[in-house]
Design an enzyme around this catalytic site. Structure first.
Site, PDB file in Angstrom:
ATOM      1  N   HIS A 198      15.375 -15.440   0.995  1.00 41.85           N
ATOM      2  CA  HIS A 198      14.439 -14.368   1.339  1.00 41.85           C
ATOM      3  C   HIS A 198      13.756 -13.760   0.108  1.00 41.85           C
ATOM      4  O   HIS A 198      12.742 -13.081   0.254  1.00 41.85           O
ATOM      5  CB  HIS A 198      15.145 -13.269   2.141  1.00 41.85           C
ATOM      6  CG  HIS A 198      15.439 -13.680   3.564  1.00 41.85           C
ATOM      7  ND1 HIS A 198      16.236 -14.766   3.876  1.00 41.85           N
ATOM      8  CD2 HIS A 198      15.034 -13.171   4.762  1.00 41.85           C
ATOM      9  CE1 HIS A 198      16.313 -14.888   5.194  1.00 41.85           C
ATOM     10  NE2 HIS A 198      15.591 -13.935   5.756  1.00 41.85           N
ATOM     11  N   ARG A 246      27.186  -8.761   2.462  1.00 41.79           N
ATOM     12  CA  ARG A 246      26.096  -8.942   3.437  1.00 41.79           C
ATOM     13  C   ARG A 246      24.809  -9.423   2.758  1.00 41.79           C
ATOM     14  O   ARG A 246      23.936 -10.001   3.402  1.00 41.79           O
ATOM     15  CB  ARG A 246      25.861  -7.637   4.224  1.00 41.79           C
ATOM     16  CG  ARG A 246      24.891  -7.815   5.377  1.00 41.79           C
ATOM     17  CD  ARG A 246      24.934  -6.682   6.387  1.00 41.79           C
ATOM     18  NE  ARG A 246      23.944  -6.870   7.421  1.00 41.79           N
ATOM     19  CZ  ARG A 246      23.864  -6.173   8.542  1.00 41.79           C
ATOM     20  NH1 ARG A 246      24.740  -5.225   8.779  1.00 41.79           N
ATOM     21  NH2 ARG A 246      22.911  -6.409   9.424  1.00 41.79           N
ATOM     22  N   ASN A 292      20.585 -12.768   2.707  1.00 42.74           N
ATOM     23  CA  ASN A 292      19.217 -12.794   2.187  1.00 42.74           C
ATOM     24  C   ASN A 292      18.901 -14.095   1.452  1.00 42.74           C
ATOM     25  O   ASN A 292      17.859 -14.194   0.791  1.00 42.74           O
ATOM     26  CB  ASN A 292      18.998 -11.605   1.247  1.00 42.74           C
ATOM     27  CG  ASN A 292      19.056 -10.299   2.007  1.00 42.74           C
ATOM     28  OD1 ASN A 292      18.313 -10.105   2.961  1.00 42.74           O
ATOM     29  ND2 ASN A 292      19.968  -9.428   1.626  1.00 42.74           N
ATOM     30  N   GLU A 351      16.582 -19.631   9.816  1.00 49.48           N
ATOM     31  CA  GLU A 351      17.751 -18.748   9.634  1.00 49.48           C
ATOM     32  C   GLU A 351      19.044 -19.493   9.976  1.00 49.48           C
ATOM     33  O   GLU A 351      20.086 -19.272   9.352  1.00 49.48           O
ATOM     34  CB  GLU A 351      17.626 -17.484  10.497  1.00 49.48           C
ATOM     35  CG  GLU A 351      16.356 -16.666  10.266  1.00 49.48           C
ATOM     36  CD  GLU A 351      16.317 -15.916   8.929  1.00 49.48           C
ATOM     37  OE1 GLU A 351      17.347 -15.867   8.237  1.00 49.48           O
ATOM     38  OE2 GLU A 351      15.240 -15.395   8.588  1.00 49.48           O
ATOM     39  N   HIS A 365       7.406 -16.192   9.119  1.00 51.38           N
ATOM     40  CA  HIS A 365       8.596 -15.789   8.369  1.00 51.38           C
ATOM     41  C   HIS A 365       9.540 -16.972   8.131  1.00 51.38           C
ATOM     42  O   HIS A 365      10.038 -17.163   7.019  1.00 51.38           O
ATOM     43  CB  HIS A 365       9.315 -14.673   9.133  1.00 51.38           C
ATOM     44  CG  HIS A 365      10.545 -14.187   8.448  1.00 51.38           C
ATOM     45  ND1 HIS A 365      10.503 -13.481   7.274  1.00 51.38           N
ATOM     46  CD2 HIS A 365      11.864 -14.329   8.751  1.00 51.38           C
ATOM     47  CE1 HIS A 365      11.736 -13.201   6.878  1.00 51.38           C
ATOM     48  NE2 HIS A 365      12.592 -13.704   7.768  1.00 51.38           N
ATOM     49  N   GLU A 421      25.780  -3.470   3.816  1.00 51.20           N
ATOM     50  CA  GLU A 421      25.179  -4.309   2.780  1.00 51.20           C
ATOM     51  C   GLU A 421      25.422  -3.784   1.357  1.00 51.20           C
ATOM     52  O   GLU A 421      24.509  -3.652   0.556  1.00 51.20           O
ATOM     53  CB  GLU A 421      23.666  -4.457   3.033  1.00 51.20           C
ATOM     54  CG  GLU A 421      23.093  -5.670   2.305  1.00 51.20           C
ATOM     55  CD  GLU A 421      21.653  -5.993   2.699  1.00 51.20           C
ATOM     56  OE1 GLU A 421      21.373  -6.066   3.905  1.00 51.20           O
ATOM     57  OE2 GLU A 421      20.835  -6.191   1.800  1.00 51.20           O
ATOM     58  N   LYS A 454      27.768 -14.353  11.193  1.00 49.60           N
ATOM     59  CA  LYS A 454      27.174 -13.028  10.982  1.00 49.60           C
ATOM     60  C   LYS A 454      28.194 -11.937  11.290  1.00 49.60           C
ATOM     61  O   LYS A 454      28.296 -10.944  10.571  1.00 49.60           O
ATOM     62  CB  LYS A 454      25.896 -12.847  11.800  1.00 49.60           C
ATOM     63  CG  LYS A 454      25.258 -11.501  11.506  1.00 49.60           C
ATOM     64  CD  LYS A 454      23.775 -11.470  11.410  1.00 49.60           C
ATOM     65  CE  LYS A 454      23.318 -10.105  10.882  1.00 49.60           C
ATOM     66  NZ  LYS A 454      21.904  -9.853  11.028  1.00 49.60           N
ATOM     67  N   HIS A 457      10.114 -13.920   0.756  1.00 47.28           N
ATOM     68  CA  HIS A 457       9.302 -12.722   1.041  1.00 47.28           C
ATOM     69  C   HIS A 457       8.076 -12.675   0.147  1.00 47.28           C
ATOM     70  O   HIS A 457       6.985 -12.271   0.588  1.00 47.28           O
ATOM     71  CB  HIS A 457      10.122 -11.442   0.810  1.00 47.28           C
ATOM     72  CG  HIS A 457      10.981 -11.073   1.980  1.00 47.28           C
ATOM     73  ND1 HIS A 457      12.155 -10.379   1.854  1.00 47.28           N
ATOM     74  CD2 HIS A 457      10.828 -11.308   3.316  1.00 47.28           C
ATOM     75  CE1 HIS A 457      12.704 -10.190   3.046  1.00 47.28           C
ATOM     76  NE2 HIS A 457      11.913 -10.755   3.947  1.00 47.28           N
ATOM     77  N   ARG A 492      19.844  12.269  19.155  1.00 46.71           N
ATOM     78  CA  ARG A 492      20.780  12.011  18.037  1.00 46.71           C
ATOM     79  C   ARG A 492      21.754  10.869  18.324  1.00 46.71           C
ATOM     80  O   ARG A 492      22.821  10.772  17.725  1.00 46.71           O
ATOM     81  CB  ARG A 492      21.540  13.271  17.651  1.00 46.71           C
ATOM     82  CG  ARG A 492      20.616  14.373  17.205  1.00 46.71           C
ATOM     83  CD  ARG A 492      21.353  15.469  16.457  1.00 46.71           C
ATOM     84  NE  ARG A 492      20.400  16.474  16.022  1.00 46.71           N
ATOM     85  CZ  ARG A 492      19.981  17.490  16.781  1.00 46.71           C
ATOM     86  NH1 ARG A 492      20.481  17.653  17.984  1.00 46.71           N
ATOM     87  NH2 ARG A 492      19.097  18.336  16.330  1.00 46.71           N
ATOM     88  N   LYS A 503      21.306  -3.512  12.106  1.00 46.59           N
ATOM     89  CA  LYS A 503      20.145  -3.048  11.338  1.00 46.59           C
ATOM     90  C   LYS A 503      19.029  -2.775  12.331  1.00 46.59           C
ATOM     91  O   LYS A 503      18.638  -3.657  13.097  1.00 46.59           O
ATOM     92  CB  LYS A 503      19.681  -4.119  10.348  1.00 46.59           C
ATOM     93  CG  LYS A 503      20.478  -4.158   9.072  1.00 46.59           C
ATOM     94  CD  LYS A 503      19.773  -5.061   8.056  1.00 46.59           C
ATOM     95  CE  LYS A 503      20.575  -5.201   6.798  1.00 46.59           C
ATOM     96  NZ  LYS A 503      19.958  -6.177   5.864  1.00 46.59           N
TER      97      LYS A 503
END
Ligand code: NAD
Ligand code: GLY
Length: 363
Positions: A248, A241, A245, A185, A264, A237, A227, A252, A121, A143
């Site tokens: 993206h 945040r 993206n 990026e 990517h 997010e 960041k 994507h 946990r 993330k």
């Protein structure tokens, strides 16, 4: 050496950026007393390159550490790998006072962070990113997660590391294609947040591509600062945040339509050009700035058009299935100038079609 703090109250943590940082990690962890002993989780390739250095650093500091590896690549980023690693930790007797070290690219960081979030946990972990993408993006912000057959990153948790150690020297062994993945990026940060940084990237392109470690340290530090600010303001997010993206949404869709044959970073590069075109068409961004953005992306050797073998209708169909679309409605991060963006889900379908068609097969 540079140090940046991710300001998350009692979960705040440092990002240390230094040429040769790997050698000092053991001593730093000893002083921080994050855990009793550690498992260094890494893919087999990175383990072969840097596992020995890191274990040596831990041993010099008198810290016990085990090396656990998995086969490299996105195909390993799944629940089976997490399960196997958890079993190994349990057999080694790892408990809540022990910790993990993610040594590698974004795949390793995402797997290890998720394992740390769920093993007993939650146990502490630190990030030691070795790809440019991981150094400027995935190792910071908490993330974590893995892929399932139904989609990428669909199982995961927000779980922050206790520290991030970035050794710029690791970039010297990285293949060019992986450097370019990270640079897409890096350019993104300039467009969304910092016009002066974007111009620095344009001016110092030669040195950056030559992997001058001085300029790379500066570039990584700037990206991590941005960041860290964004994550500190909006960890989960909910709003701000989402600017990360940028590029993206269509990126994507292009990546998926190519059956993931496009890297990517290449897809994000195309996605940034597409977002700029959408912004021009919607009247929020100037033509000269869109051209400048495209020029700098192309100068880095990244693509600025959609490959001619991809059907515009297929690309568009993937926009609806984007996991960040709400009710089948994709959202777009659109530049208002180089250095600032706005978020909207109010872009006419015809405009999106026009931009995808315009960029498909352009020279
Ligand atoms: P990766 O971890 O697969 O690394 C790419 C390749 O480079 C691998 O083959 C690896 O073995 C090799 N490598 C790593 N470091 C090296 C080095 N120093 N020298 C030589 N080879 C080296 O891929 P990546 O591009 O780093 O990360 C992609 C992953 O990151 C994706 O799964 C993506 O979903 C995830 N990601 C996560 C976040 C986040 O916020 N958590 C953000 C962006 C991307
Ligand atoms: N890479 C996007 C984010 O961390 O939010």
């Amino acid at each position: 050496m540079r140090q940046i703090q991710v300001g998350l109250g009692d979960r705040a943590y440092p990002i240390v950026i230094r040429e040769g940082a790997l050698a000092g990690i053991g001593e730093d962890l000893r002083q921080k007393t994050i855990a009793k002993r550690y498992a260094v989780i890494t893919d087999e390739h990175v383990g072969g390159l840097y596992g020995g250095n890191l274990l040596g650093s831990m041993a010099r500091a008198g810290l016990a550490a085990e090396l656990l590896t998995f086969p490299r690549g996105e195909a390993s980023k799944n629940l089976t790998t997490v399960g196997n690693l958890a079993s190994q930790l349990a057999r080694l007797g790892f408990d809540r006072k022990d910790g993990l070290i993610a040594l590698g690219g974004g795949v390793t960081g995402d797997i290890t962070g998720f394992l740390a979030a769920v093993y007993m946990r939650g146990i502490p972990f630190v990030q030691v990113p070795t790809t440019l993408l991981a150094q400027v993006d995935s190792s910071v912000g908490g993330k974590t997660g893995v892929d399932i057959p139904e989609g990428k990153n669909l199982v995961g948790a927000f779980y922050q590391p206790r520290a991030v150690y970035i050794d710029t020297r690791a970039l010297l062994t990285l293949p060019v294609a992986e450097i370019l993945n990270g640079l897409a990026e890096v350019i993104k940060y300039g467009v969304i947040y910092d016009g002066a940084f974007f111009e620095l990237l344009a001016d110092r392109r030669h040195d950056i591509l030559q992997r001058d470690l001085g300029i790379l340290e500066e570039v990584i530090a700037r990206c991590c600062t941005i960041k860290a600010e964004v994550v500190a303001a909006d960890e989960k997010e909910a709003d701000l945040r989402r600017i990360l993206n940028f590029g993206h949404t269509i990126g994507h869709a292009v990546e998926a339509a190519s059956g993931y044959s496009l890297a990517h970073g290449q897809a994000v590069a195309i996605g940034m050009v597409a977002a700029a075109e959408l912004a021009v068409a919607s009247g929020s961004f100037s033509r000269p700035e869109a051209d400048r953005l495209r020029e700098v992306i192309a100068a880095y050797g990244l693509p600025v058009t959609i490959p001619g073998n991809l059907e515009p209708a297929v690309v568009k169909s993937y926009l609806k299935t984007d996991k960040k679309a709400v009710g089948g409605r994709p959202f777009f991060v659109l530049p208002t100038r180089i250095g600032a963006v706005t978020i909207t889900d109010d872009v006419a379908g015809e405009l999106i079609e026009q931009v995808i068609e315009k960029l498909t097969g352009e020279p």
